[in-house]
Design an enzyme around this catalytic site. Structure first.
Site, PDB file in Angstrom:
ATOM      1  N   GLU A 213      45.779  31.268  23.786  1.00  0.00           N
ATOM      2  CA  GLU A 213      44.598  31.243  24.220  1.00  0.00           C
ATOM      3  C   GLU A 213      44.315  32.745  24.381  1.00  0.00           C
ATOM      4  O   GLU A 213      44.913  33.657  24.989  1.00  0.00           O
ATOM      5  CB  GLU A 213      44.498  30.636  25.821  1.00  0.00           C
ATOM      6  CG  GLU A 213      43.254  30.820  26.314  1.00  0.00           C
ATOM      7  CD  GLU A 213      43.352  30.015  27.547  1.00  0.00           C
ATOM      8  OE1 GLU A 213      43.854  28.915  27.938  1.00  0.00           O
ATOM      9  OE2 GLU A 213      42.571  30.569  28.746  1.00  0.00           O
TER      10      GLU A 213
ATOM     11  N   GLU B 121      36.402  36.371  31.499  1.00  0.00           N
ATOM     12  CA  GLU B 121      36.194  35.471  32.444  1.00  0.00           C
ATOM     13  C   GLU B 121      35.409  36.509  33.493  1.00  0.00           C
ATOM     14  O   GLU B 121      35.542  37.405  33.678  1.00  0.00           O
ATOM     15  CB  GLU B 121      37.550  35.027  32.663  1.00  0.00           C
ATOM     16  CG  GLU B 121      38.114  33.927  31.799  1.00  0.00           C
ATOM     17  CD  GLU B 121      39.428  33.381  32.541  1.00  0.00           C
ATOM     18  OE1 GLU B 121      39.337  32.483  33.160  1.00  0.00           O
ATOM     19  OE2 GLU B 121      40.484  33.741  32.148  1.00  0.00           O
TER      20      GLU B 121
END
Lengths: 482, 292
Positions: free
Chosen positions: B161, B166
């Protein structure tokens, strides 16, 4: 001028375009005529006051409890940075020189151009986690036109940086009021001001204006963001209040300040119904409905007030009793038997009473009533032949209820009341009636029987005691028989 | 994004900071010659110029609360129910708007959206970039990230990932980029924060990207390169205690990845919304571009 306008560009493209155009148009003119600008010094106190008046600290009014002698000092034994800080000793409630610490710092010149900054910042620490009643800027003991205060700021016992957002920096092109604060004794038990508070100390350092760039989500609000609905009549006035501005700090926490009306632009949707001026004062001018809103730096403030005006204030219904059957206290329809006293000034009364004339008709306007009375004890009325008391009551809030205590003051001509129970004493007697079920925005007529203890004693009526309400208007008070 | 715990994110970030500092000291050449973005051959893009639902040839949806996928709360105790309704995802005025709403919906108290290119566009290596204006408020957790396309065969985190961006809405000046793989995932992911100076991510658009090639992933915000992750770093940072045998393995050379854009509400990382969180909250995506 150029800097100010360019800084706005980043905020809104459309606005920026307009400003560019405006600047383009202006440029030819202003090449020669350079507009006056004021110095933009950011610092207020670093290790010394920066560009402040010789007084440095100017206290609020001692007559209001501010202590001008014992509270303010620059010290070198404590500092966040550098060599010194401002130490403020908040007095105890018993301090003979005053129990409040508070004042302002003013620019020693004609004022500063703060339009390039977005916040007042300072570092502070306190001896305890007490609350600063208010801190901000804009108070200048002159116009106080652009005051901003953050209320109830709890300080910590470590040096901490605090941020006071500027609602609309473009307004502050010449500001003298650079810093203000108010501190009261610490209410340790949180049980309200009752004399058990204690004195405390806090320190201020590195007070300055800054361009942080990290303040976001501007939220101007009026009426705390509520959408109020009010009924009114021609001549009614309202003050848009409170006026606040909330910004999100880089810490993600929202901070709200109270801002002066001059930061806002107010607008009434129907100016013929009500006007609103630059200070947020609304005056009702005619009938219809209008909504007053506000913007701050082109952002619509949350909250509004919608006013429905019935036009002219209605007069009470004209009494129909023949004058021969009436003994009048207060009515334009009859000759009064007495000269009533509407302001007896009972101890503990919060009531404000004004007798005013609207279109030639006198009315008695009561606000914030807990208890008061209408007295004519120097010339009591013998109402033995009367059956009722008439009164017209006008309210704006249908939930209002008012108690009428019709008092016979007895042969001794004195109003005698038990101070603990409120009941008549000595040779007094009364009958009590609560007027409720009222209609908002209209007159309601009451025919109160002279009953109860007045059934056998009403030859020395001398007072009507009025309890609760709290806001109502009275007209046509008279005794009569059918 | 999956099975995050994030207990020691701060500690981990600090470690990364130290590693980066070492890299800078020991390998100045890389630092000085590193271009923020070298790849300029545009191979896939969505400029969001057509109003309405996202282009179905480019985007698909992850729907629900994760229960159907076997990870209720999407593995992070998230509170939202993802839908494909225009209330939660739509294109208007040239930007894609992902909106989190507070509403009762299918047993959840919030709705939002999560769109992916899974099965539609997947690529190994390249420069992945999006221009986004972020939302604000405690409990709001948007992300722009990549997931390996073989997670059904090589269970996460083995499939890898790459979190390009974020952000949590109660830290409006900070974003962070991370990778997850065997021995470095969830609370032990390799991650670094980027703090915007004198500005906020909810007040304007910013460009978030990675440039990814054999044995490196470079992270940038606007023009600033702020993190380089290499196999040396994953090997050094990976857990050794209770870790898989291949702990620290670089899993980013062997498979294509697909793009995910989502906005979570609540969950282990951001915490629940509080009284000051205003709904709805939207993230605005101006474009997504991939270069080789």
């Amino acid at each position: 001028m150029k800097n100010i306008k360019l800084k706005k560009l980043g905020n809104a493209y459309i606005l920026g375009l307009i400003l560019i155009l405006a600047y383009g148009c202006e440029r030819d003119v202003t090449d020669d005529a350079v507009p006056a600008t004021f110095n933009s010094t950011a610092d207020i106190f670093i290790d010394n006051p920066v560009g402040l008046t010789d007084e440095f600290f100017e206290s609020f009014d001692p007559a209001e409890g501010y202590n001008t002698d014992d509270t303010f000092e620059v010290v070198s034994d404590e500092a966040y940075e550098g060599t010194s800080s401002i130490r403020i000793d908040v007095p105890s409630p018993d301090n003979p020189n005053g129990f409040l610490a508070g004042g302002i710092f003013r620019d020693r010149g004609v004022g500063r151009d703060l339009s390039g900054y977005d916040a007042l910042t300072f570092w502070a620490k306190a001896t305890t986690t007490a609350t600063l009643a208010s801190v901000g800027f804009g108070a200048d003991f002159e116009e106080d036109k652009f005051t901003v205060v953050r209320n109830d700021l709890e300080l910590t016992t470590n040096w901490t940086k605090y941020i006071i957002p500027i609602p609309d920096p473009s307004k502050l092109e010449q500001e003298r009021g650079l810093f203000s604060y108010i501190a009261a004794p610490f209410d340790v038990l949180g049980d309200g001001p009752n004399g058990n508070e204690i004195g405390w100390t806090f320190w201020l350092d590195e007070i300055r204006f800054e361009k942080l760039g990290t303040l976001g989500q501007p939220r101007p609000r009026i009426y705390n963001g509520e959408e109020l609905v009010e009924e009114a009549f021609t001549g009614s006035t309202f003050q848009v209040n409170p006026l606040t501005y909330t910004a999100n700090l880089p810490t993600g926490i929202n901070t709200t300040v109270t801002a002066a009306p001059s930061y806002f632009v107010f607008e009434s949707s129907s100016p013929s119904v009500a006007s609103v001026n630059d200070l947020g004062e609304i005056t009702v001018l005619g009938d219809g409905t209008t909504t007053v809103t506000a913007t701050l730096a082109n952002v619509l403030a949350e909250g509004s007030i919608t006013i429905t005006s019935e036009g002219a204030f209605p007069t009470a219904p004209t009494p129909t009793q023949p004058a021969t059957n009436v003994l009048s206290v207060f009515s334009d329809a009859y000759t009064a038997e007495v000269i009533p006293n509407f302001t007896p000034n009972f101890g503990g009364s919060t009531t404000v009473t004004t007798v005013t004339s609207i279109n030639g008709d006198e009315i008695a306007n009561y606000t914030n009533n807990n208890f008061t009375g209408i007295l004519w004890d120097d010339s009591p009325i013998d109402a033995s032949a009367m059956q009722f008391m008439h009164v017209d009551v006008f309210v704006s809030d249908a939930a209002t209820s008012v108690e009428f205590q019709i008092r016979d003051i007895g042969p001794n001509g004195m109003v005698e009341t038990n101070i603990f129970t409120g009941q008549p004493e000595g040779d007094d007697a009364d009958y009590r009636f609560t007027a409720s079920g009222l209609t908002a925005g209209a007159w309601t007529q009451f025919e109160i029987p002279l009953a109860g203890n007045l059934a056998t004693q009403r030859d020395n009526l001398g007072a009507i005691i009025l309890v609760n309400g709290p806001d109502f208007i009275l007209d046509n008070i008279y005794f009569y028989t059918n | 994004m999956m099975n995050f715990k994030y207990n020691n994110l701060r500690i981990n970030s600090f470690k990364i900071l130290c590693v980066c500092a070492m890299l800078c000291l020991t390998n100045c050449d890389t630092d000085e010659t590193q271009e923020v973005a070298q790849l300029t051959n545009l191979v896939w893009q969505d400029e969001f110029s057509v109003e309405g639902a996202p282009d179905p040839t480019r985007w698909t949806y992850d729907l629900g609360d994760g229960t159907d996928q076997g990870i209720p709360g999407w593995g992070n105790n998230e509170l939202q129910y993802y839908t494909d309704r225009p209330e939660n995802v739509t294109i208007e005025n040239g930007v894609m708007v992902l909106t989190a709403r507070e509403e009762s919906f299918m047993g959840s108290n919030y709705t939002s959206a999560r769109i992916t290119t899974q099965g539609l566009f997947e690529q190994r290596y390249g420069r992945f970039e999006a221009r986004i204006r972020l939302p604000v408020g405690k409990g709001i957790w948007p992300a722009f990230w990549l997931l390996g396309n073989d997670c059904d065969q090589n269970a996460w985190p083995q499939c890898g990932e790459i979190d390009i961006m974020e952000y949590v809405g109660d830290r409006p000046t900070v974003v962070f980029g991370s990778v997850h793989g065997p021995g470095y995932n969830a609370g032990d992911s390799i991650s670094k924060e980027y703090t915007l100076e004198n500005d906020r991510f909810d007040e304007g658009f910013h460009i978030f990207g990675i440039e990814w090639g054999p044995d490196y992933i470079n992270y940038y915000v606007d023009g600033d390169l702020y993190q380089t992750i290499t196999p040396e770093i994953t090997a050094e940072e990976a857990l050794t205690f209770n870790a898989p045998a291949n702990s620290g393995e670089w899993v980013f050379n062997g498979r294509p990845f697909y793009i995910i854009i989502n906005m979570a509400v609540g969950g282990s990382l951001p915490g629940a919304p509080n009284a000051e969180t205003e709904f709805p909250q939207s993230m605005y995506v101006d474009y997504v571009r991939v270069y080789n």
